[in-house]
Design an enzyme around this catalytic site. Sequence first.
Site, PDB file in Angstrom:
ATOM      1  CB  ILE A 136      26.131   2.187 -49.530  1.00 26.73           C
ATOM      2  CG1 ILE A 136      25.920   0.855 -50.264  1.00 26.73           C
ATOM      3  CG2 ILE A 136      27.303   2.118 -48.552  1.00 26.73           C
ATOM      4  CD1 ILE A 136      25.553  -0.325 -49.411  1.00 26.73           C
TER       5      ILE A 136
ATOM      6  CG  HIS B 167      27.691 -11.969 -58.121  1.00 24.11           C
ATOM      7  ND1 HIS B 167      26.320 -11.915 -57.946  1.00 24.11           N
ATOM      8  CD2 HIS B 167      27.896 -12.375 -59.398  1.00 24.11           C
ATOM      9  CE1 HIS B 167      25.729 -12.275 -59.080  1.00 24.11           C
ATOM     10  NE2 HIS B 167      26.661 -12.559 -59.980  1.00 24.11           N
TER      11      HIS B 167
HETATM   12  C1  GAR Z   1      26.383 -17.779 -52.453  1.00 20.67           C
HETATM   13  O1  GAR Z   1      26.688 -18.544 -53.594  1.00 20.67           O
HETATM   14  C2  GAR Z   1      26.480 -16.313 -52.749  1.00 20.67           C
HETATM   15  O2  GAR Z   1      27.524 -16.016 -53.621  1.00 20.67           O
HETATM   16  C3  GAR Z   1      25.135 -16.054 -53.348  1.00 20.67           C
HETATM   17  O3  GAR Z   1      24.252 -16.758 -52.521  1.00 20.67           O
HETATM   18  C4  GAR Z   1      24.925 -17.954 -52.107  1.00 20.67           C
HETATM   19  C5  GAR Z   1      24.886 -18.162 -50.630  1.00 20.67           C
HETATM   20  O4  GAR Z   1      23.634 -17.969 -50.086  1.00 20.67           O
HETATM   21  N1  GAR Z   1      24.862 -14.655 -53.373  1.00 20.67           N
HETATM   22  C6  GAR Z   1      24.243 -14.060 -54.392  1.00 20.67           C
HETATM   23  O5  GAR Z   1      23.791 -14.657 -55.343  1.00 20.67           O
HETATM   24  C7  GAR Z   1      24.119 -12.546 -54.252  1.00 20.67           C
HETATM   25  N2  GAR Z   1      23.872 -11.962 -55.536  1.00 20.67           N
HETATM   26  P1  GAR Z   1      23.488 -18.257 -48.519  1.00 20.67           P
HETATM   27  O6  GAR Z   1      24.675 -17.658 -47.822  1.00 20.67           O
HETATM   28  O7  GAR Z   1      22.178 -17.617 -48.153  1.00 20.67           O
HETATM   29  O8  GAR Z   1      23.440 -19.738 -48.334  1.00 20.67           O
END
Ligand code: GAR
Length: 201
Positions: free
Chosen positions: A94, A106
């Site tokens: 960042i 998350h």
């Molecule tokens: C969500 O559940 C988000 O919290 C998770 O990916 C999913 C959505 O993915 N993010 C993480 O695990 C980050 N560590 P998408 O928006 O690609 O469908």
Amino acid sequence: MKIAVFISGGGTTLRNLIQQRDAGRLDVTFKRVISSNPSAAGLRFAEQAGISHHNVCRKDFPEADTYSDAMFSPCREAEVDYVLMAGFMRHVLIPDDFTHRVLNIHPALIPSFCGQGFYGRRVHEAVLSYGAKVSGCTVHFVDNQYDHGPIFLQRVVPVEVNDSPETLASRVFAAECEAYPEAIRLLDTGQVRIEGRHVTW
Ligand code: GAR
């Protein structure tokens, strides 16, 4: 509020933000979508919504700082107020001028079930195999460590006896769809203060 969104995969988080904007529940202008993956399914949501989008692949940048510059220069040029990570799976440094201006969501209650390797389905598998009784989601400001910056909002959901990773993911995602827009609306009030790890408004 002018925003850029970083994605890597399915783009369901981006889709939710676009839907919330379209429904008048989120007063944001999407200036850029940047994907770490040229075949990210989420790019189609940017395309359909007419949002400027492009790919920046980590492997094209040998150094962490040049990769960071490739991600954040377009955000600077577009004069975005905030960058939202939305299913973004890459570590990116960042820059100083974006301190406290990058958010991530998350799919667990940080500091549990987070850090490198904990993303998507793997998070929910870990929650279930550990026998946790609750899970949820965390909106946090992003610093230079995985899933580490100051916690902004958390929402708790129950873990049910018969949950599979998919059923738990779906319950957590429903909470995410409320929490991320709520965090953005709070930021837009200008009342949010960050002191050390403590975020208040
Ligand atoms: C969500 O559940 C988000 O919290 C998770 O990916 C999913 C959505 O993915 N993010 C993480 O695990 C980050 N560590 P998408 O928006 O690609 O469908």
